[in-house]
Design an enzyme around this catalytic site. Sequence first.
Site, PDB file in Angstrom:
ATOM      1  N   THR A  48       0.831  -1.206   0.000  1.00  0.00           N
ATOM      2  CA  THR A  48       0.000   0.000   0.000  1.00  0.00           C
ATOM      3  C   THR A  48       0.863   1.253   0.000  1.00  0.00           C
ATOM      4  O   THR A  48       0.563   2.234  -0.697  1.00  0.00           O
ATOM      5  CB  THR A  48      -0.925   0.001   1.230  1.00  0.00           C
ATOM      6  OG1 THR A  48      -1.779  -1.137   1.180  1.00  0.00           O
ATOM      7  CG2 THR A  48      -1.770   1.267   1.280  1.00  0.00           C
ATOM      8  N   HIS A  75       2.068   1.947  -3.439  1.00  0.00           N
ATOM      9  CA  HIS A  75       1.036   2.620  -4.237  1.00  0.00           C
ATOM     10  C   HIS A  75       1.022   4.119  -3.931  1.00  0.00           C
ATOM     11  O   HIS A  75       0.882   4.950  -4.841  1.00  0.00           O
ATOM     12  CB  HIS A  75      -0.339   2.019  -3.943  1.00  0.00           C
ATOM     13  CG  HIS A  75      -0.575   0.680  -4.548  1.00  0.00           C
ATOM     14  ND1 HIS A  75      -0.755   0.499  -5.901  1.00  0.00           N
ATOM     15  CD2 HIS A  75      -0.655  -0.553  -3.985  1.00  0.00           C
ATOM     16  CE1 HIS A  75      -0.946  -0.790  -6.151  1.00  0.00           C
ATOM     17  NE2 HIS A  75      -0.884  -1.447  -5.010  1.00  0.00           N
TER      18      HIS A  75
END
Length: 345
Positions: free
Chosen positions: A44, A47
């Site tokens: 995450t 990202h």
Amino acid sequence: MSNMMKALVKSKPEVGLWMENVPVPEVGPNDVLIRVRKSAICGTDVHIWNWDQWAQKTIPVPMVVGHEFSGEIAEIGSAVTRYHVGERVSGEGHIVCGKCRNCRAGRGHLCRNTLGVGVNRPGSFGEFVCIPESNVVAIPEDISDEIAAIFDPFGNAVHTALSFDLVGEDVLVTGAGPIGIMGALVAKRSGARKVVITDINPHRLALARKLGIDHVVDASSENLADVMKSIGMTEGFDVGLEMSGAAPAFRDMIDKMNNGGKIAILGIAPAGFEIDWNKVIFKMLNLKGIYGREMFETWYKMIAFVQGGLDLAPIITHRIGIDEFRDGFEAMRSGNSGKVVMDWM
């Protein structure tokens, strides 16, 4: 204690993170302020670094990011009763409302109003992080800071793997990233008969072999049906753990499942990809989506796994100081790493 701290901040809507001085989080009556010792980089966080479409829609700017950590309590709120200053802790990164139907039924992992630490509110890529007392988890003395810092992804693996009974079952894991490998280790330790893991990344396949997964398959060059035959499997897999988010891997898993097989799905697949639903129907497969960790049953189970001898240390391939954070993110972005743990001390 100074009222300022170093932190990695998503301070601009573009690629990267920046080390900045920001205020130490304020501590409310029910909050715990944790001095971070170790942080781990999650997919995450990559990202968010890459500032992809999901990050652009989700992440407020500016914000301190990160959610995998361990540390010690620096300050407690006036209403906190379970913890004390100096205690070694980690924390559940999903903060739930406590008011919705699922929360009130004891199913906090299904809360409709979940806020993610480092996603929807300030995170743990800083010298301090502040979370509610209800999200704090004490770490036993026989578990190291670096292992505690990867409990968040390990919890994803435990939640996924233990979604179905594994004793005596043949298990297929698609995706040999850190969570996939940890899921395979949990399956093996929980009594699975055969555990097979697939990927196309040579580094990840090598890491899976290093951690002792019995059957590691390069899906780019090996035929899974041939592998199944070679290890004495005469029927399909009983349990599938889909960790890759790759449509071809998921389709191959469906093909290789036994009738009545069960699939736990953690990998986030591209929107709109197709599977053959007739196979799902006529094989009578059970598909279950997985998100995060069960609060807090998964935490009890993963602490028990580690205290029982499950060695996660080899999954950490990079140990760096926080000033080297760019190197850590580069390793994660390359796909040629396991977990990357950063030291704040």
